[in-house]
Motif scaffolding. Sequence first.
Motif, PDB file in Angstrom:
ATOM      1  N   ALA A 155       0.839  -1.204   0.000  1.00  0.00           N
ATOM      2  CA  ALA A 155       0.000   0.000   0.000  1.00  0.00           C
ATOM      3  C   ALA A 155       0.872   1.251   0.000  1.00  0.00           C
ATOM      4  O   ALA A 155       0.611   2.193  -0.753  1.00  0.00           O
ATOM      5  CB  ALA A 155      -0.937  -0.005   1.211  1.00  0.00           C
ATOM      6  N   VAL A 156       1.906   1.248   0.802  1.00  0.00           N
ATOM      7  CA  VAL A 156       2.819   2.401   0.836  1.00  0.00           C
ATOM      8  C   VAL A 156       3.487   2.568  -0.528  1.00  0.00           C
ATOM      9  O   VAL A 156       3.540   3.668  -1.075  1.00  0.00           O
ATOM     10  CB  VAL A 156       3.865   2.240   1.959  1.00  0.00           C
ATOM     11  CG1 VAL A 156       4.956   3.290   1.846  1.00  0.00           C
ATOM     12  CG2 VAL A 156       3.195   2.303   3.324  1.00  0.00           C
ATOM     13  N   ALA A 157       3.984   1.468  -1.091  1.00  0.00           N
ATOM     14  CA  ALA A 157       4.684   1.533  -2.378  1.00  0.00           C
ATOM     15  C   ALA A 157       3.784   2.067  -3.488  1.00  0.00           C
ATOM     16  O   ALA A 157       4.249   2.793  -4.369  1.00  0.00           O
ATOM     17  CB  ALA A 157       5.223   0.152  -2.753  1.00  0.00           C
ATOM     18  N   LEU A 158       2.502   1.718  -3.444  1.00  0.00           N
ATOM     19  CA  LEU A 158       1.560   2.144  -4.491  1.00  0.00           C
ATOM     20  C   LEU A 158       0.869   3.469  -4.163  1.00  0.00           C
ATOM     21  O   LEU A 158       0.094   3.968  -4.980  1.00  0.00           O
ATOM     22  CB  LEU A 158       0.497   1.055  -4.711  1.00  0.00           C
ATOM     23  CG  LEU A 158       0.988  -0.231  -5.359  1.00  0.00           C
ATOM     24  CD1 LEU A 158      -0.061  -1.329  -5.242  1.00  0.00           C
ATOM     25  CD2 LEU A 158       1.360   0.017  -6.817  1.00  0.00           C
ATOM     26  N   GLY A 159       1.131   4.006  -2.992  1.00  0.00           N
ATOM     27  CA  GLY A 159       0.479   5.254  -2.605  1.00  0.00           C
ATOM     28  C   GLY A 159      -0.990   5.080  -2.294  1.00  0.00           C
ATOM     29  O   GLY A 159      -1.773   6.026  -2.374  1.00  0.00           O
ATOM     30  N   VAL A 160      -1.379   3.871  -1.931  1.00  0.00           N
ATOM     31  CA  VAL A 160      -2.766   3.574  -1.569  1.00  0.00           C
ATOM     32  C   VAL A 160      -2.930   3.908  -0.090  1.00  0.00           C
ATOM     33  O   VAL A 160      -2.165   3.447   0.737  1.00  0.00           O
ATOM     34  CB  VAL A 160      -3.105   2.094  -1.853  1.00  0.00           C
ATOM     35  CG1 VAL A 160      -4.506   1.749  -1.402  1.00  0.00           C
ATOM     36  CG2 VAL A 160      -2.926   1.787  -3.334  1.00  0.00           C
ATOM     37  N   LYS A 161      -3.927   4.707   0.225  1.00  0.00           N
ATOM     38  CA  LYS A 161      -4.043   5.268   1.569  1.00  0.00           C
ATOM     39  C   LYS A 161      -4.791   4.399   2.571  1.00  0.00           C
ATOM     40  O   LYS A 161      -4.918   4.785   3.730  1.00  0.00           O
ATOM     41  CB  LYS A 161      -4.686   6.645   1.495  1.00  0.00           C
ATOM     42  CG  LYS A 161      -3.828   7.619   0.722  1.00  0.00           C
ATOM     43  CD  LYS A 161      -4.404   9.007   0.751  1.00  0.00           C
ATOM     44  CE  LYS A 161      -3.612   9.903  -0.153  1.00  0.00           C
ATOM     45  NZ  LYS A 161      -2.636  10.689   0.495  1.00  0.00           N
ATOM     46  N   ALA A 162      -5.308   3.251   2.146  1.00  0.00           N
ATOM     47  CA  ALA A 162      -6.077   2.421   3.084  1.00  0.00           C
ATOM     48  C   ALA A 162      -5.818   0.945   2.833  1.00  0.00           C
ATOM     49  O   ALA A 162      -5.577   0.522   1.698  1.00  0.00           O
ATOM     50  CB  ALA A 162      -7.564   2.716   2.950  1.00  0.00           C
ATOM     51  N   VAL A 163      -5.856   0.182   3.912  1.00  0.00           N
ATOM     52  CA  VAL A 163      -5.840  -1.278   3.863  1.00  0.00           C
ATOM     53  C   VAL A 163      -7.052  -1.734   4.658  1.00  0.00           C
ATOM     54  O   VAL A 163      -7.235  -1.329   5.807  1.00  0.00           O
ATOM     55  CB  VAL A 163      -4.550  -1.865   4.474  1.00  0.00           C
ATOM     56  CG1 VAL A 163      -4.631  -3.384   4.579  1.00  0.00           C
ATOM     57  CG2 VAL A 163      -3.333  -1.458   3.660  1.00  0.00           C
TER      58      VAL A 163
END
Length: 152
Positions: A127-135
């Motif tokens: 998620a961090v690597a892809l810039g996704v703000k939620a898991v």
Amino acid sequence: MIQPFRPRPMKLSVLTAALRGLVPAARREADPDLEVEAWLDFAREIGSPNIQLSCALHPDESDIPAEANTLDLRRPLDATRVARIEAAMRSTGTGMSDLAYFDNMLAADPAARRLRHELMIRVFDAAVALGVKAVCGFVGRNPALEMDQNLV
């Protein structure tokens, strides 16, 4: 400084684990990111602005169906894979609302629980690597208890 929790609405998206895989298993095994690209393209086709990208243990390691494993994290999400997925998001105009991992984190077997916890860390890293703000995930349930007992 710790910031107070501020809930935000989730973006409209399609959960990739909700439908059968879009790429045949043999092709997906040889090139796991084909499945992510196919889902981004599918979301574009149906007019969904985002996908909720599902992650799961590989079927070799778990009883989770292969369809639940859209983002294969058996190997880390390195810069090459991130660039490929980001290029697919740009070319389709489709984003990711979150990464989803809905396994039971309270598995009774310590080895199974360890595998699940290790994958959860890889999901956070992805998620961090892809810039996704939620898991999004599932805390789990104690398999030795009935559902009502788990709810208590």
